[in-house]
Design an enzyme around this catalytic site. Structure first.
Site, PDB file in Angstrom:
ATOM      1  CG  HIS A  42       0.256 -22.476 -13.958  1.00 27.52           C
ATOM      2  ND1 HIS A  42      -1.005 -21.948 -13.389  1.00 27.52           N
ATOM      3  CD2 HIS A  42       0.540 -23.591 -13.016  1.00 27.52           C
ATOM      4  CE1 HIS A  42      -1.258 -22.564 -12.250  1.00 27.52           C
ATOM      5  NE2 HIS A  42      -0.385 -23.645 -12.026  1.00 27.52           N
ATOM      6  CD  GLU A 101       6.102 -16.903 -12.743  1.00 35.18           C
ATOM      7  OE1 GLU A 101       5.520 -15.908 -13.131  1.00 35.18           O
ATOM      8  OE2 GLU A 101       5.760 -17.590 -11.605  1.00 35.18           O
TER       9      GLU A 101
HETATM   10  C1  GAR Z   1       2.629 -14.992 -11.906  1.00 33.08           C
HETATM   11  O1  GAR Z   1       3.324 -15.699 -10.945  1.00 33.08           O
HETATM   12  C2  GAR Z   1       2.055 -15.628 -12.767  1.00 33.08           C
HETATM   13  O2  GAR Z   1       2.647 -17.059 -13.120  1.00 33.08           O
HETATM   14  C3  GAR Z   1       0.630 -16.108 -12.264  1.00 33.08           C
HETATM   15  O3  GAR Z   1       0.428 -14.852 -11.557  1.00 33.08           O
HETATM   16  C4  GAR Z   1       1.578 -14.158 -11.220  1.00 33.08           C
HETATM   17  C5  GAR Z   1       1.737 -12.612 -11.852  1.00 33.08           C
HETATM   18  O4  GAR Z   1       2.545 -11.704 -11.478  1.00 33.08           O
HETATM   19  N1  GAR Z   1      -0.201 -16.632 -13.003  1.00 33.08           N
HETATM   20  C6  GAR Z   1      -1.148 -17.596 -12.771  1.00 33.08           C
HETATM   21  O5  GAR Z   1      -1.137 -17.883 -11.512  1.00 33.08           O
HETATM   22  C7  GAR Z   1      -2.120 -17.963 -13.589  1.00 33.08           C
HETATM   23  N2  GAR Z   1      -2.784 -19.139 -13.318  1.00 33.08           N
HETATM   24  P1  GAR Z   1       3.030 -10.416 -12.229  1.00 33.08           P
HETATM   25  O6  GAR Z   1       1.810  -9.711 -12.370  1.00 33.08           O
HETATM   26  O7  GAR Z   1       4.173 -10.124 -11.342  1.00 33.08           O
HETATM   27  O8  GAR Z   1       3.551 -10.931 -13.623  1.00 33.08           O
END
Ligand code: GAR
Length: 197
Positions: free
Chosen positions: A110, A181
């Site tokens: 998250h 992340e």
């Molecule tokens: C990421 O920033 C992740 O933390 C977020 O979606 C994005 C996906 O990016 N997740 C949430 O907000 C979950 N509540 P990605 O497809 O490039 O990994």
């Protein structure tokens, strides 16, 4: 070997971070056995294909109702016989049945320091819009276990990221990914794979 299924909805940069960490040895004792997306257009599916990881789309649009979709999601997941399910930008509420089938075997990334800017409605860019609107000076990312609530499960790792006065939600999102992340998600998987939790 820890058998990992990664669930994704979009670009899949977190999936890429996991693939790279398995390739370069930052994650050991782990095999990514499958990738599942709810979105047929997700670039994450191409990333999986490029690395010869079995990938499939289970779209809610193809099912009569939510229960049928949830059942299909669980059935397809089970076929991979996963030891760990990683939600890497998977913007679908995990059905309670799945949580009960895999207690403390589902983790989520998250893009904030939980308990700030989390819960229903806080996903993707909205999280960063919330942080900037509130004027916080520090944000970050959290890896946590998934329970039946939204972003309420036990926290595994967190990493702070400084906010700059000129940040837009997009700039902040990128910095949180790069500085938090893509680091803590592979780290958490490696900890689980090597019984270091
Ligand atoms: C990421 O920033 C992740 O933390 C977020 O979606 C994005 C996906 O990016 N997740 C949430 O907000 C979950 N509540 P990605 O497809 O490039 O990994």
């Amino acid at each position: 070997m820890l058998r990992v299924v990664v669930m994704v909805s979009g670009g899949g940069t977190n999936l890429q971070a996991i693939i790279d960490a398995v390739d370069n040895g930052k994650i050991t004792n782990t095999e990514i056995v499958g990738v599942i997306s709810n979105n047929a257009g997700a670039y994450a599916l191409e990333r999986a294909a490029k690395h010869n990881i079995p990938a499939l789309c289970i779209s809610p649009k193809k099912y009569e109702n939510r229960d049928a979709f949830n059942d299909a999601l669980l059935e397809e997941t089970k076929k991979f016989k996963p030891d760990l399910i990683v939600l890497a930008g998977f913007l679908v509420a995990i059905p309670p049945k799945m949580v009960q089938e895999y207690p403390e075997k589902i983790i989520n990334i998250h893009p904030s320091l939980i308990p700030s800017f989390c819960g229903k409605g806080f996903y993707g860019l909205k999280v960063h819009e919330g942080a900037l609107a509130r004027g916080v000076k520090v944000t970050g990312a959290t890896v946590h276990f998934v329970d039946e609530g939204t972003d309420t499960g036990r926290i595994i790792l967190q990493k702070p990221v400084m906010i700059d006065k000129d940040d837009t939600p997009e700039i902040l999102q990128k910095r949180v990914m790069e500085q938090a992340e893509w680091i803590i998600l592979p780290e958490a998987i490696n900890m689980i794979a090597n019984n270091k939790l």
